[in-house]
Structure formats: structure tokens, C-alpha cells
Scaffold this motif. Structure first.
Motif, mmCIF file in Angstrom:
data_model
loop_
_atom_site.group_PDB
_atom_site.id
_atom_site.type_symbol
_atom_site.label_atom_id
_atom_site.label_comp_id
_atom_site.label_asym_id
_atom_site.label_seq_id
_atom_site.Cartn_x
_atom_site.Cartn_y
_atom_site.Cartn_z
ATOM 1 N N GLU A 240 0.821 -1.204 0.000
ATOM 2 C CA GLU A 240 0.000 0.000 0.000
ATOM 3 C C GLU A 240 0.856 1.256 0.000
ATOM 4 O OE1 GLU A 240 -3.988 -1.737 2.229
ATOM 5 O OE2 GLU A 240 -2.260 -1.127 3.437
ATOM 6 N N ALA A 244 0.473 3.995 -2.908
ATOM 7 C CA ALA A 244 -0.149 5.210 -2.376
ATOM 8 C C ALA A 244 -0.109 6.350 -3.398
ATOM 9 C CB ALA A 244 0.547 5.639 -1.089
ATOM 10 N N TRP A 248 -5.472 9.613 -2.951
ATOM 11 C CA TRP A 248 -6.021 9.017 -1.733
ATOM 12 C C TRP A 248 -6.272 10.042 -0.644
ATOM 13 C CZ3 TRP A 248 -2.864 4.011 -0.263
ATOM 14 C CH2 TRP A 248 -2.892 3.107 -1.339
ATOM 15 N N LEU A 256 -7.590 8.969 4.639
ATOM 16 C CA LEU A 256 -7.177 8.395 3.367
ATOM 17 C C LEU A 256 -8.381 7.692 2.765
ATOM 18 C CD1 LEU A 256 -3.720 6.630 3.920
ATOM 19 C CD2 LEU A 256 -4.144 8.886 2.956
ATOM 20 N N ARG A 257 -8.585 7.871 1.492
ATOM 21 C CA ARG A 257 -9.647 7.164 0.784
ATOM 22 C C ARG A 257 -8.981 6.244 -0.235
ATOM 23 N NH1 ARG A 257 -14.326 9.432 2.416
ATOM 24 N NH2 ARG A 257 -14.267 11.621 3.097
ATOM 25 N N ILE A 258 -8.904 4.965 0.102
ATOM 26 C CA ILE A 258 -8.208 3.985 -0.738
ATOM 27 C C ILE A 258 -9.235 3.279 -1.609
ATOM 28 C CG2 ILE A 258 -6.658 1.994 -0.756
ATOM 29 C CD1 ILE A 258 -5.771 2.739 2.045
ATOM 30 N N ASP A 262 -6.943 0.014 -5.794
ATOM 31 C CA ASP A 262 -5.627 0.234 -5.193
ATOM 32 C C ASP A 262 -5.470 -0.464 -3.855
ATOM 33 O OD1 ASP A 262 -4.670 1.823 -7.254
ATOM 34 O OD2 ASP A 262 -5.479 3.654 -6.386
ATOM 35 N N SER A 263 -6.553 -1.033 -3.337
ATOM 36 C CA SER A 263 -6.476 -1.726 -2.062
ATOM 37 C C SER A 263 -5.622 -2.963 -2.200
ATOM 38 C CB SER A 263 -7.874 -2.121 -1.585
ATOM 39 O OG SER A 263 -7.817 -2.956 -0.460
ATOM 40 N N ASN A 269 -13.640 -0.337 -1.263
ATOM 41 C CA ASN A 269 -13.110 0.980 -0.963
ATOM 42 C C ASN A 269 -12.974 1.137 0.548
ATOM 43 O OD1 ASN A 269 -13.286 1.594 -3.735
ATOM 44 N ND2 ASN A 269 -15.412 2.220 -3.509
ATOM 45 N N THR A 271 -12.044 3.923 3.871
ATOM 46 C CA THR A 271 -11.802 5.244 4.412
ATOM 47 C C THR A 271 -11.084 5.064 5.738
ATOM 48 O OG1 THR A 271 -13.798 6.122 3.363
ATOM 49 C CG2 THR A 271 -12.832 7.413 5.167
#
Length: 388
Positions: A240, A244, A248, A256-258, A262-263, A269, A271
């Protein structure tokens, strides 16, 4: 002198019907893989497998002395890594080679909570994945893969890896404030220098024409403080950190909003909450980040000084550097970036419960979070003192 693989080997029951490489006598593609690969994938997979198994046989045990594994070990590794491959294709989006760290981590998590076999059996399958990684490290420059669990193939159990104590977490937060990468004034010229003078003037609240060489020395960069502080809050996995993105970051809400794509586990998703001081570090880093040419064509949130994405090795070096700075003993401890992650899980579970730890650590399976349902040793010691 390199080994020559025997033409024939005794076959274990799991290998019945498997395709045998007649030149080598080693199982390359088990029959159980039929139906998973088209003709092109079959050729590609076979090439990877022959390279990998030949490496195990010739140099895999100790690449520096070119010592290979025994035929028994190579034979078993062929079977176990083939099982790992088939699991990846079933659970991680179809055929791919070579395997990735994220896939290996997901596989080990599956072994921990869904594979209903002995600890020894789990350990042997993990051992196969680790040999894949050993090959990829030696031949293709991959980082060492890290796991939430380490099974003992001789029959031990799986426990969370080492974690930082509360005191150590605070020491790390303080230590990272003493390091940075604002360049020395002699290393920047022209427009880049002008940009740094403006940036330093903003940080120091001084007119840019009043800035001298001593001002460059007292200002520390915000890359490492932001990276480390985010990891101490969010328990970022190495994968991650590598993925990053500036996209994000939500400074306004301090999170952070992943996104799902991208996770690390690619399951939804997320938060993730951040401390106010962490948000402040990121804000300063995003301003400073614009001064570095290596970020011009990328949305990567953090890059190494050489312009590369961070990996397990570079993050481990950073952590050990911080431990040295903070006076934290690392001997007889497995200190990797996961050490930070495990501390987040341990103390979040203690302070806010397993549901909060699951959300903060982005666990797919609630059972994964259960490993943090334990009281830290210092709290148990306090309880003993109170018990008399």
C-alpha cells in the motif's frame, strides 16, 4: 558442479495423472490445472515453472555457493507451488505469472482461517510460496514478501508477528522528525533553486531574499514524517505504501480514501482515519513534493530518493534507521514494516474493539482481526500487580 535431475521419481498420490517433464523427471504442470489455462497461457506457465524448478535444483538452497535443494524438496516444492498458483487463479482474478506479494499474503490469510488442515500442512504450503519469492528475489530483483502470519511447517502455530509498544510508537514519531531530504543549497540551481527559496521562505516565514545557507540546514523535509505517521495511523502494508497516490488524500476530512482497485486485498473501498498531526504532515509534504522533478509525471505519494516506489526492503531500512535514532533495540526481533501494522491492530483493538481494528486495517475477513484480540504484555503485567 550442477546437479542433473533424475529421469524418474517415485510419485506421491497427489501427483497421480500429473504431467511429467521427461527431461527432468519433475512435475511441472499437474493434471489438476487442466481447464484453467489456454494454449498460450500453458506455454507461458510452463516456461516460468521450468525456470523456477531448475533454479531450485541447481542453486536454490544457497545461491551464493550454487547449492541446490534435494530432489525430494524440489519434488514437494513443485506440487505445493502449483497448488498456490491454482489458488491464485481461482481467487485473484485469473491467470497471472509470476505471483505477487499481495497474492501470497491473501493465500496465507486463507490458510490461516479457511484451510481446514494441520499447522504443518499450512506451513508446507507457505514454505512453497516463500520459495517462489526466494527465486524472484534472486533472479528478478523482487523484495522479500512479508506476512501477517508465519506457520511452522514442523507443527507450530500461527501468531501475529512482533509489534511496537506504545512507548516505541511515540519514539518512532519523534525520531522521524529529525530526518528529512530538503536538498543542500549547493545541489540546486536555476528555477529549482528559486522554487526552494520560495518554499523555505513560506516554511520559515521569512522573505526569500533573507534566506541564507544556514536556513537550508535547519529545515527538515516532510516526506518521511508523512510516510511514517500515515503508516503508524493506518497500518499501511508495504504494497500500500508502494501504491499510495495523491488521490487518496482527503485533507479536509483528515482521512485516506483507498479505492478498491488500489487496495492491497482488492475487496472494497476504504476510508482510513488519520491523526490531526498526520494530516498536517501530509499537507506540508504535498507542498514540498512539488519541488522535486521526480514527481512531475506521477501521482505516487512517496518515492525514494532515486525515484523508485517503496518496497519491503527500503521500508525495512527506514524502520531500522528510525529505531537506531530512537534507541529501540532490534536484536532478536523481526522488525519489518509489518511491525508498525501489527502495533496499529493491537492497540486499536484494545482501545476501540475489533470492529474498529478491522476497519482501520482493511481486513477482508473478520477472523483476521481476531489475532489482535489479546492483551499486550505490559497490560497483563499491570493486571498481575493489581491481582497481588
Amino acid at each position: 558442479m550442477e546437479h542433473e535431475l533424475p529421469l524418474t521419481l517415485s510419485r506421491c498420490p497427489e501427483m497421480e495423472g500429473a504431467e511429467i517433464d521427461l527431461d527432468r523427471g519433475i512435475v511441472v504442470i499437474p493434471k489438476s490445472h487442466e481447464g484453467w489455462l489456454n494454449d498460450k497461457q500453458l506455454i507461458n506457465y510452463r516456461q516460468h515453472r521450468v525456470q523456477f524448478l531448475s533454479w531450485l535444483w541447481n542453486v536454490g538452497k544457497d545461491p551464493e555457493s550454487a547449492t541446490g535443494y534435494s530432489e525430494y524438496t524440489v519434488y514437494g516444492s513443485a506440487y505445493r507451488t502449483a497448488r498456490f498458483d491454482k489458488w491464485r487463479w481461482e481467487h485473484c482474478g485469473g491467470y497471472s505469472m509470476p505471483p505477487s506479494e499481495e497474492e501470497a499474503q491473501a493465500f496465507v490469510e486463507w490458510l490461516a482461517y479457511e484451510y481446514d488442515q494441520s499447522e504443518t500442512a499450512k506451513g508446507k504450503l507457505q514454505e512453497g510460496a516463500m520459495r517462489y519469492n526466494k527465486w524472484l528475489q534472486h533472479e528478478k530483483g523482487y523484495d522479500e514478501w512479508e506476512y501477517d502470519y508465519k506457520f511452522d511447517s514442523s507443527g507450530g502455530n500461527h501468531q501475529p508477528q512482533d509489534f511496537l509498544s506504545r512507548e516505541e510508537r511515540q519514539k518512532i514519531r519523534q525520531a522521524v522528525l529529525t530526518i528529512g531530504e530538503v536538498p543542500s543549497p549547493g545541489n540546486v540551481q536555476g528555477e529549482e533553486r528559486e522554487g526552494w527559496l520560495t518554499h523555505l521562505g513560506h516554511l520559515l516565514n521569512k522573505p526569500r531574499d533573507a534566506i541564507d545557507d544556514s536556513d537550508w540546514e535547519v529545515v527538515e523535509g516532510w516526506k518521511e514524517p508523512s510516510l511514517v505517521s500515515v503508516s503508524l495511523d493506518a497500518g499501511l502494508r508495504p504494497a500500500e505504501v508502494r501504491k499510495a497516490s495523491t488521490q487518496w488524500v482527503d485533507l479536509q476530512n483528515g482521512v485516506l480514501r483507498i479505492p478498491k482497485e488500489d487496495s492491497s486485498k482488492n475487496v472494497g473501498n476504504w476510508t482510513v482515519s488519520l491523526k490531526d498531526e498526520t494530516t498536517a504532515y501530509i499537507e506540508r509534504w504535498l507542498d514540498e513534493r512539488e519541488r522535486y522533478e521526480r514527481y512531475e509525471d506521477t501521482d505516487a505519494l512517496w518515492l525514494t530518493a532515486r525515484g523508485n516506489r517503496y518496497g519491503s526492503k527500503s521500508l525495512r531500512r527506514l524502520l531500522h534507521r528510525l529505531c537506531d535514532e530512537a534507541g529501540i533495540e532490534t536484536a532478536n526481533r523481526k522488525m519489518s514494516w509489518y511491525t508498525i501494522r501489527h502495533s496499529v491492530g493491537t492497540y486499536m483493538a484494545k482501545e476501540r474493539g475489533l470492529a474498529a481494528a478491522k476497519a482501520q486495517l482493511r481486513h477482508r475477513n473478520p477472523m483476521t482481526t481476531m489475532k489482535y484480540d489479546q492483551v499486550p504484555v505490559e497490560d497483563r503485567r499491570d493486571a498481575l500487580d493489581r491481582m497481588g
